[in-house]
Design an enzyme around this catalytic site. Structure first.
Site, PDB file in Angstrom:
ATOM      1  N   SER A 117      23.302 -34.709  10.302  1.00 38.69           N
ATOM      2  CA  SER A 117      23.257 -33.279   9.969  1.00 38.69           C
ATOM      3  C   SER A 117      24.356 -33.016   8.957  1.00 38.69           C
ATOM      4  O   SER A 117      25.364 -33.735   8.917  1.00 38.69           O
ATOM      5  CB  SER A 117      23.515 -32.443  11.222  1.00 38.69           C
ATOM      6  OG  SER A 117      23.795 -31.106  10.877  1.00 38.69           O
ATOM      7  N   TYR A 126      28.211 -30.592  19.006  1.00 38.41           N
ATOM      8  CA  TYR A 126      27.243 -30.952  17.956  1.00 38.41           C
ATOM      9  C   TYR A 126      27.959 -31.601  16.770  1.00 38.41           C
ATOM     10  O   TYR A 126      27.511 -32.628  16.247  1.00 38.41           O
ATOM     11  CB  TYR A 126      26.474 -29.706  17.521  1.00 38.41           C
ATOM     12  CG  TYR A 126      25.288 -29.990  16.615  1.00 38.41           C
ATOM     13  CD1 TYR A 126      24.105 -30.510  17.136  1.00 38.41           C
ATOM     14  CD2 TYR A 126      25.346 -29.741  15.243  1.00 38.41           C
ATOM     15  CE1 TYR A 126      23.013 -30.767  16.311  1.00 38.41           C
ATOM     16  CE2 TYR A 126      24.262 -29.991  14.413  1.00 38.41           C
ATOM     17  CZ  TYR A 126      23.099 -30.503  14.955  1.00 38.41           C
ATOM     18  OH  TYR A 126      22.016 -30.766  14.138  1.00 38.41           O
ATOM     19  N   LYS A 174      27.112 -35.371  15.439  1.00 38.42           N
ATOM     20  CA  LYS A 174      26.515 -35.677  14.132  1.00 38.42           C
ATOM     21  C   LYS A 174      27.501 -36.413  13.224  1.00 38.42           C
ATOM     22  O   LYS A 174      27.093 -37.259  12.410  1.00 38.42           O
ATOM     23  CB  LYS A 174      25.991 -34.399  13.487  1.00 38.42           C
ATOM     24  CG  LYS A 174      24.811 -33.779  14.258  1.00 38.42           C
ATOM     25  CD  LYS A 174      23.635 -34.762  14.401  1.00 38.42           C
ATOM     26  CE  LYS A 174      22.440 -34.151  15.102  1.00 38.42           C
ATOM     27  NZ  LYS A 174      21.304 -35.048  15.206  1.00 38.42           N
ATOM     28  N   THR A 226      12.921 -24.737  11.813  1.00 43.58           N
ATOM     29  CA  THR A 226      12.280 -25.325  12.997  1.00 43.58           C
ATOM     30  C   THR A 226      12.759 -24.452  14.150  1.00 43.58           C
ATOM     31  O   THR A 226      13.575 -23.544  13.945  1.00 43.58           O
ATOM     32  CB  THR A 226      12.780 -26.767  13.250  1.00 43.58           C
ATOM     33  OG1 THR A 226      14.179 -26.700  13.534  1.00 43.58           O
ATOM     34  CG2 THR A 226      12.527 -27.709  12.100  1.00 43.58           C
TER      35      THR A 226
END
Ligand SMILES: NC(=O)c1ccc[n+]([C@@H]2O[C@H](COP(=O)([O-])OP(=O)(O)OC[C@H]3O[C@@H](n4cnc5c(N)ncnc54)[C@H](OP(=O)(O)O)[C@@H]3O)[C@@H](O)[C@H]2O)c1
Length: 254
Positions: free
Chosen positions: A133, A146, A150, A181
């Site tokens: 990411s 997160y 990543k 998304t």
């Protein structure tokens, strides 16, 4: 070509399944939601096999990968795509949930890499795609686990490419910025709509999927998408400063 895609029931993984299928690949599609996988396999019509598994358990993920290889033959392309995001202040993030994220976003991809490599090395061919990411290149406040996941996956992936140079096995690291998304659209809802945030370029799962499939074919090293975020490669300090300085604040809970 046997392609294993984790997180294939929605979003980028689903778009990747469609794109690889168009190129004639045999697909092993992994995720938890069996019904979504069944729908997708039915729509694709042939050469798609589904495996419902909770990939936040690395050992269960490894067992599923072994099952795919037994049924569909050696894996030519492993796409480590499944992932979740937690957006919250560090002190408000449940560590148990955070550690589950780390298992899904990092531990499982690394275990699947470990397990798929012997056969790829023996055959002197294969590709491993790791969905990192932009948060791995320019971390964003309020995503403690997160960012860690990543950054970790991106670093491991890039170094693995070096380690495997000359073996015939390629490693492609993908750094998406915001993509429409369920994850991307629900994520942005958590932040205040500042003018800088509103100017950020967004991409689509379909366009990213076609770039990834082309990247596999051309044995590329990395993809940054949308293209505008490639600036973080050339000016990493500026990009990190910008991301920390201009990240929108979280919406207040009240
Ligand atoms: N969208 C973005 O803006 C963006 C930006 C940068 C990076 N990414 C990365 O791109 C990847 C795909 O994201 P996306 O936007 O397509 O997200 P998404 O639409 O939320 O899809 C996530 C996929 O991961 C699967 N998954 C989640 N938890 C799982 C679990 N415990 N076990 C098995 N499968 C699980 C989901 O399937 P089930 O729920 O059916 O299990 C689904 O297929 C992720 O790694 C994400 O971090 C996305």
């Amino acid at each position: 070509m046997h392609v294993v895609i984790t997180g294939a029931s929605a979003g980028i993984g689903e778009a990747l399944a469609r794109e690889f299928h168009k190129r004639g690949a045999t697909l092993s599609l992994l995720a938890r939601r069996k019904q979504k996988l069944e729908q997708l396999a039915k729509e694709l019509g042939s050469r798609s096999y589904i495996y419902s598994a909770d990939l936040a358990d690395p050992k269960a993920a490894a067992a599923t990968l072994a099952e795919c290889a037994r049924a569909q033959g050696p894996v030519d392309v492993l796409v480590n795509n499944a992932g979740v995001q937690i957006i919250a202040a560090a002190q408000d993030t449940d560590p148990d949930e955070g550690e589950r994220l780390l298992a899904l976003n990092v531990a499982t991809p690394l275990r699947l890499i470990h397990d798929v490599l012997p056969s790829m090395l023996e055959r002197k061919q294969g590709t491993i795609v790791n969905m990192a990411s932009m948060a791995g290149l320019s971390p964003v406040p309020n995503m403690l686990y997160y960012n860690a996941s990543k950054g970790g996956l991106g670093n491991a992936s890039e170094a693995l490419r070096g380690e495997l140079a000359g073996t015939g096995v390629n490693v492609l690291t993908v750094y998406p910025g915001p993509v429409h998304t369920a994850m991307g659209d629900s994520g942005i809802e958590k932040y205040e709509a500042t003018s800088v945030a509103e100017m950020a370029p967004w991409g689509t799962a379909e366009e990213l999927a076609s770039l990834v499939v082309r990247g596999v074919e051309l044995r590329e090293a990395s993809i940054i998408y949308p293209r505008a975020y490639a600036i973080s490669r050339w000016f990493p300090n500026l990009s990190r400063w910008f991301s920390l300085r201009f990240a929108p604040p979280l919406k207040s809970q009240s």
